[in-house]
Motif scaffolding. Structure first.
Motif, PDB file in Angstrom:
ATOM      1  N   GLY A  59     -30.739   6.357 -48.034  1.00 30.39           N
ATOM      2  CA  GLY A  59     -32.062   6.125 -47.467  1.00 30.39           C
ATOM      3  C   GLY A  59     -32.374   7.093 -46.334  1.00 30.39           C
ATOM      4  O   GLY A  59     -33.526   7.518 -46.165  1.00 30.39           O
ATOM      5  N   VAL A  60     -31.352   7.443 -45.548  1.00 32.01           N
ATOM      6  CA  VAL A  60     -31.545   8.439 -44.488  1.00 32.01           C
ATOM      7  C   VAL A  60     -31.741   9.814 -45.102  1.00 32.01           C
ATOM      8  O   VAL A  60     -32.659  10.567 -44.729  1.00 32.01           O
ATOM      9  N   GLU A  61     -30.896  10.154 -46.047  1.00 31.89           N
ATOM     10  CA  GLU A  61     -30.939  11.490 -46.647  1.00 31.89           C
ATOM     11  C   GLU A  61     -32.233  11.740 -47.411  1.00 31.89           C
ATOM     12  O   GLU A  61     -32.731  12.868 -47.467  1.00 31.89           O
ATOM     13  N   LYS A  62     -32.816  10.673 -47.955  1.00 27.12           N
ATOM     14  CA  LYS A  62     -34.071  10.806 -48.710  1.00 27.12           C
ATOM     15  C   LYS A  62     -35.300  10.674 -47.821  1.00 27.12           C
ATOM     16  O   LYS A  62     -36.430  10.815 -48.296  1.00 27.12           O
ATOM     17  N   GLY A  63     -35.107  10.369 -46.558  1.00 31.71           N
ATOM     18  CA  GLY A  63     -36.234  10.248 -45.649  1.00 31.71           C
ATOM     19  C   GLY A  63     -36.892   8.889 -45.625  1.00 31.71           C
ATOM     20  O   GLY A  63     -37.914   8.710 -44.953  1.00 31.71           O
ATOM     21  N   VAL A  64     -36.328   7.912 -46.347  1.00 29.95           N
ATOM     22  CA  VAL A  64     -36.849   6.543 -46.250  1.00 29.95           C
ATOM     23  C   VAL A  64     -36.706   6.062 -44.806  1.00 29.95           C
ATOM     24  O   VAL A  64     -37.610   5.453 -44.232  1.00 29.95           O
ATOM     25  N   ILE A  65     -35.554   6.336 -44.242  1.00 31.19           N
ATOM     26  CA  ILE A  65     -35.319   6.120 -42.813  1.00 31.19           C
ATOM     27  C   ILE A  65     -35.397   7.490 -42.147  1.00 31.19           C
ATOM     28  O   ILE A  65     -34.571   8.368 -42.415  1.00 31.19           O
ATOM     29  N   THR A  66     -36.395   7.698 -41.317  1.00 33.67           N
ATOM     30  CA  THR A  66     -36.503   8.984 -40.633  1.00 33.67           C
ATOM     31  C   THR A  66     -35.407   9.104 -39.576  1.00 33.67           C
ATOM     32  O   THR A  66     -34.835   8.100 -39.137  1.00 33.67           O
ATOM     33  N   GLN A  67     -35.141  10.329 -39.164  1.00 33.74           N
ATOM     34  CA  GLN A  67     -34.146  10.524 -38.114  1.00 33.74           C
ATOM     35  C   GLN A  67     -34.579   9.845 -36.823  1.00 33.74           C
ATOM     36  O   GLN A  67     -33.758   9.268 -36.100  1.00 33.74           O
ATOM     37  N   GLU A  68     -35.864   9.878 -36.532  1.00 33.45           N
ATOM     38  CA  GLU A  68     -36.372   9.210 -35.336  1.00 33.45           C
ATOM     39  C   GLU A  68     -36.116   7.704 -35.401  1.00 33.45           C
ATOM     40  O   GLU A  68     -35.708   7.099 -34.415  1.00 33.45           O
ATOM     41  N   ARG A  69     -36.363   7.101 -36.565  1.00 33.11           N
ATOM     42  CA  ARG A  69     -36.155   5.659 -36.714  1.00 33.11           C
ATOM     43  C   ARG A  69     -34.674   5.326 -36.635  1.00 33.11           C
ATOM     44  O   ARG A  69     -34.264   4.335 -36.027  1.00 33.11           O
ATOM     45  N   LEU A  70     -33.818   6.162 -37.228  1.00 30.75           N
ATOM     46  CA  LEU A  70     -32.376   5.943 -37.172  1.00 30.75           C
ATOM     47  C   LEU A  70     -31.876   6.039 -35.739  1.00 30.75           C
ATOM     48  O   LEU A  70     -31.114   5.181 -35.281  1.00 30.75           O
ATOM     49  N   ASP A  71     -32.318   7.062 -35.019  1.00 31.60           N
ATOM     50  CA  ASP A  71     -31.897   7.214 -33.629  1.00 31.60           C
ATOM     51  C   ASP A  71     -32.372   6.040 -32.772  1.00 31.60           C
ATOM     52  O   ASP A  71     -31.639   5.546 -31.913  1.00 31.60           O
ATOM     53  N   ASP A  72     -33.616   5.606 -33.012  1.00 27.88           N
ATOM     54  CA  ASP A  72     -34.153   4.506 -32.228  1.00 27.88           C
ATOM     55  C   ASP A  72     -33.366   3.223 -32.485  1.00 27.88           C
ATOM     56  O   ASP A  72     -33.047   2.480 -31.547  1.00 27.88           O
ATOM     57  N   ALA A  73     -33.054   2.958 -33.750  1.00 31.38           N
ATOM     58  CA  ALA A  73     -32.255   1.769 -34.071  1.00 31.38           C
ATOM     59  C   ALA A  73     -30.890   1.850 -33.408  1.00 31.38           C
ATOM     60  O   ALA A  73     -30.396   0.869 -32.826  1.00 31.38           O
ATOM     61  N   ASN A  74     -30.272   3.027 -33.468  1.00 32.37           N
ATOM     62  CA  ASN A  74     -28.963   3.189 -32.840  1.00 32.37           C
ATOM     63  C   ASN A  74     -29.041   3.011 -31.327  1.00 32.37           C
ATOM     64  O   ASN A  74     -28.162   2.399 -30.710  1.00 32.37           O
ATOM     65  N   ARG A  75     -30.088   3.551 -30.722  1.00 28.42           N
ATOM     66  CA  ARG A  75     -30.232   3.393 -29.270  1.00 28.42           C
ATOM     67  C   ARG A  75     -30.357   1.922 -28.886  1.00 28.42           C
ATOM     68  O   ARG A  75     -29.821   1.482 -27.868  1.00 28.42           O
ATOM     69  N   ARG A  76     -31.079   1.179 -29.695  1.00 28.36           N
ATOM     70  CA  ARG A  76     -31.266  -0.240 -29.370  1.00 28.36           C
ATOM     71  C   ARG A  76     -29.940  -1.009 -29.445  1.00 28.36           C
ATOM     72  O   ARG A  76     -29.691  -1.902 -28.628  1.00 28.36           O
ATOM     73  N   ILE A  77     -29.100  -0.686 -30.425  1.00 29.67           N
ATOM     74  CA  ILE A  77     -27.804  -1.362 -30.548  1.00 29.67           C
ATOM     75  C   ILE A  77     -26.828  -0.853 -29.490  1.00 29.67           C
ATOM     76  O   ILE A  77     -26.154  -1.647 -28.808  1.00 29.67           O
ATOM     77  N   LEU A  78     -26.750   0.461 -29.321  1.00 28.74           N
ATOM     78  CA  LEU A  78     -25.872   1.008 -28.286  1.00 28.74           C
ATOM     79  C   LEU A  78     -26.309   0.548 -26.906  1.00 28.74           C
ATOM     80  O   LEU A  78     -25.477   0.326 -26.013  1.00 28.74           O
ATOM     81  N   GLY A  79     -27.615   0.398 -26.712  1.00 27.74           N
ATOM     82  CA  GLY A  79     -28.114  -0.059 -25.420  1.00 27.74           C
ATOM     83  C   GLY A  79     -27.617  -1.448 -25.059  1.00 27.74           C
ATOM     84  O   GLY A  79     -27.346  -1.739 -23.885  1.00 27.74           O
ATOM     85  N   LEU A  80     -27.490  -2.330 -26.072  1.00 32.48           N
ATOM     86  CA  LEU A  80     -26.957  -3.662 -25.807  1.00 32.48           C
ATOM     87  C   LEU A  80     -25.484  -3.585 -25.415  1.00 32.48           C
ATOM     88  O   LEU A  80     -25.010  -4.340 -24.555  1.00 32.48           O
ATOM     89  N   LYS A  81     -24.761  -2.675 -26.031  1.00 35.01           N
ATOM     90  CA  LYS A  81     -23.353  -2.491 -25.672  1.00 35.01           C
ATOM     91  C   LYS A  81     -23.229  -1.953 -24.251  1.00 35.01           C
ATOM     92  O   LYS A  81     -22.352  -2.370 -23.487  1.00 35.01           O
TER      93      LYS A  81
END
Length: 574
Positions: A336-358
């Motif tokens: 889904g990331v490689e095909k652009g279903v999940i954009t890099q911006e959306r992937l980074d934002d999701a990761n930031r939200r989870i890493l931010g809780l940590k």
């Protein structure tokens, strides 16, 4: 498009060093590691019966880089040992979640139950609500968990709904807010993060999203006045995570996106207009969103799994709850990331939200200092005297006399020496337990100690026998409803052991009959003829002892029922 996460704003409120750790960690993640941070894996003790998983816990962490862990079963020492292993194996410290909606019993087999949402509502006590959160947090912390997938902030409007019957804290937004905010405050004392559920809201219909797409049919205006107020209250209170349910909110979806046809209505987990539009933009939620369990039919019936795995993240979820098959789901998400279903911006934002809780929990600092892992000494709080006192207080305040229309109480060994017990059960050995002999055996032992002669009815037969003989042999009937079930039916009612079973309350006019429910609160629907009915909410020992004390008049009934207990049946009140 919603604003990207602001790690310096609530609910994160990170300082410069914490933000720097998030950004440095994110920059150092490979694509596989970024994809792994999106996943929550469910770890089992022993064989993984769900997916045939061939890996050890450490191998799962190493191979799939999961960001969040859940586990199933285990005593406190077993769970603590597993969670320590997981943290030791993980390059990036883990969020570790439990389902503690009523005390530490949701985190481990020997955890302390305090009060469910329904029991808390019956007590009318915000202190009981706080205690339930406090004990949940203390006992979670003792084993190494740091994220609670509770409280349930659904509003129980439909009496037929047994999905959140015991988990909901009330029938109005005001009551849900009144009790769930103190619950959250109680668990925060132990540094536990909160995930409230099930956005956009369960309790309006009777069906179970494990089995079918749930639908909340409220208009946008009414949703704003009810569920919307609940979510606004928790966002203002700094809730860190929202669990999206596999529940559609069709009229709001079509208001936000008028082009949507009925066929295009999706559960919230796959609906960008609800996640990105309503929750993150309109309500201003700056935290993380996680899907409900991805094996539930409310999600799996929407489209192919290959499609909905990445679409959930693209729609606005930041974490995905549970693998079906480790390799396959990981590949679906990565594709889904490689095909652009999940954009890099959306992937980074999701990761930031989870890493931010940590980062908010400073897990990286604890890992570096050697203080991340829990020790056997931490387990001393599990079932401690303070927690048991809170459990007893909640039992005393919560147990509810719903009706006693023939004034047959109190139960006593003089007038009711020979007691016939009828034990009504749900699924025996199901996911959530219930129906085993533990509670029944406890009642038999305690009644015997108090001077009663107890017999247990065999409900597998229709034979009732002569009524006069029954009256000669039985002084009182005690119906114990322990109907507990999960995910096998859309709703749970009393199911007699056989057609026209002799356990059906044919005897209510023959001998004084007392019915006690130790789970669901709406059994009068199936037993309107019962004249003395009590809701006792849970089959733990404290609730059983308190119930007997109140039946015998040693203690007053102090709980207050809501109007749903009458199940809209006038005859239930007779």
């Amino acid at each position: 498009m919603a604003e990207l996460v602001d790690l310096k704003a609530a609910p994160y409120s990170l300082d410069e060093d914490q933000v720097a750790w998030v950004e440095e960690t994110l920059a150092g993640l490979s694509l596989d590691e970024q994809v792994g941070q999106l996943f929550t894996n469910l770890f089992f003790f022993g064989e993984d019966a769900f997916s045939g998983n061939p890996y050890t816990a450490e191998q799962i962490i190493e191979k799939f880089h999961v960001g969040i862990a859940r586990y199933h079963g285990g005593t406190s020492d077993q769970v603590q040992a597993l969670l320590n292993r997981l943290q030791q194996a993980s390059k990036v410290p883990l969020l570790i979640a439990a389902n503690c909606d009523s005390g530490g019993n949701g985190a481990m087999k020997d955890g302390t139950y305090i009060a469910s949402g329904a029991q808390t509502e019956a007590t009318g006590s915000v202190e009981v609500a706080r205690n339930a959160g406090y004990v949940s947090g203390r006992e979670m912390h003792a084993i190494g968990a740091n994220l609670n997938f509770d409280p349930c902030v659904d509003i129980l409007e439909n009496w037929r709904n047994t999905i959140v019957n015991t988990r909901a804290y009330g029938t109005t937004a005001d009551d849900v807010i009144r009790y769930t905010i103190p619950f959250v405050e109680g668990q925060r004392e132990s540094g536990i993060l909160t995930a409230i559920k099930h956005f956009p809201g369960d309790g309006t219909e009777e069906r179970d999203q494990h089995l079918v797409l749930g639908v909340n049919e409220l208009s946008p205006e009414r949703w704003d006045e009810t569920f919307g107020r609940v979510y606004q209250a928790h966002i203002a209170n700094g809730v860190e995570m929202v669990m999206a349910g596999h529940i559609a909110l069709p009229y709001y979806s079509q208001k936000l996106n008028p082009a949507l046809s009925d066929a295009e209505i999706m559960p919230a987990t796959l609906a960008p207009e609800l996640l990105t539009g309503l929750l993150k933009t309109q309500l201003g939620f700056n935290g993380a969103v996680i899907t409900d369990a991805s094996h539930m039919l409310g999600m799996t019936s929407a489209m192919r799994r290959e499609d909905y795995v990445p679409l959930s993240i693209a729609a606005g979820c930041d974490a995905f709850l549970f693998f079906n098959n480790l390799e396959e789901d990981f590949a679906f998400m990565k594709a889904g990331v490689e095909k652009g279903v999940i954009t890099q911006e959306r992937l980074d934002d999701a990761n930031r939200r989870i890493l931010g809780l940590k980062a908010k929990l400073r897990l990286h600092e604890k890992k570096a200092s050697g203080t991340l892992l829990r020790t056997p000494a931490d387990l001393e709080v599990v079932g401690c005297e303070e927690h048991l006192r809170m459990q007893a207080e909640a039992a005393d305040l919560g147990i509810t006399l719903v009706k006693n229309t023939l004034d047959q109480l109190p139960l006593n060994p003089t007038d009711h020496r020979r007691v016939r017990i009828y034990h009504l059960t749900g699924e025996v050995g199901g996911i959530t337990g219930g129906g085993e002999a533990d509670m029944l055996d406890l009642y038999v032992r305690l009644l015997t100690e108090r001077g009663y002669e107890v017999t247990i009815n065999d409900g597998t037969t229709r034979v009732k026998g002569p009524t006069l003989k029954y009256r000669d042999e039985v002084d009182a009937a005690l119906i114990l409803a322990e109907v507990i079930g999960y995910g096998a039916q859309n709703n749970y009612r009393i199911q007699w052991k056989t057609a026209m079973s002799n356990e059906c309350p044919w005897y209510v006019w023959e001998v004084p009959t007392f019915m006690v429910s130790h789970n669901f609160t709406t059994h009068l629907h199936d037993a309107t003829m019962v004249k003395a009915y009590i809701n006792a909410y849970h089959p733990n020992e404290a609730n059983v002892r308190a119930t007997l004390d109140k039946l015998e008049g040693r203690s007053q009934f102090k709980g207050t029922p809501n109007d749903l207990v009458w199940t809209e049946k006038w005859q239930a009140k007779l």
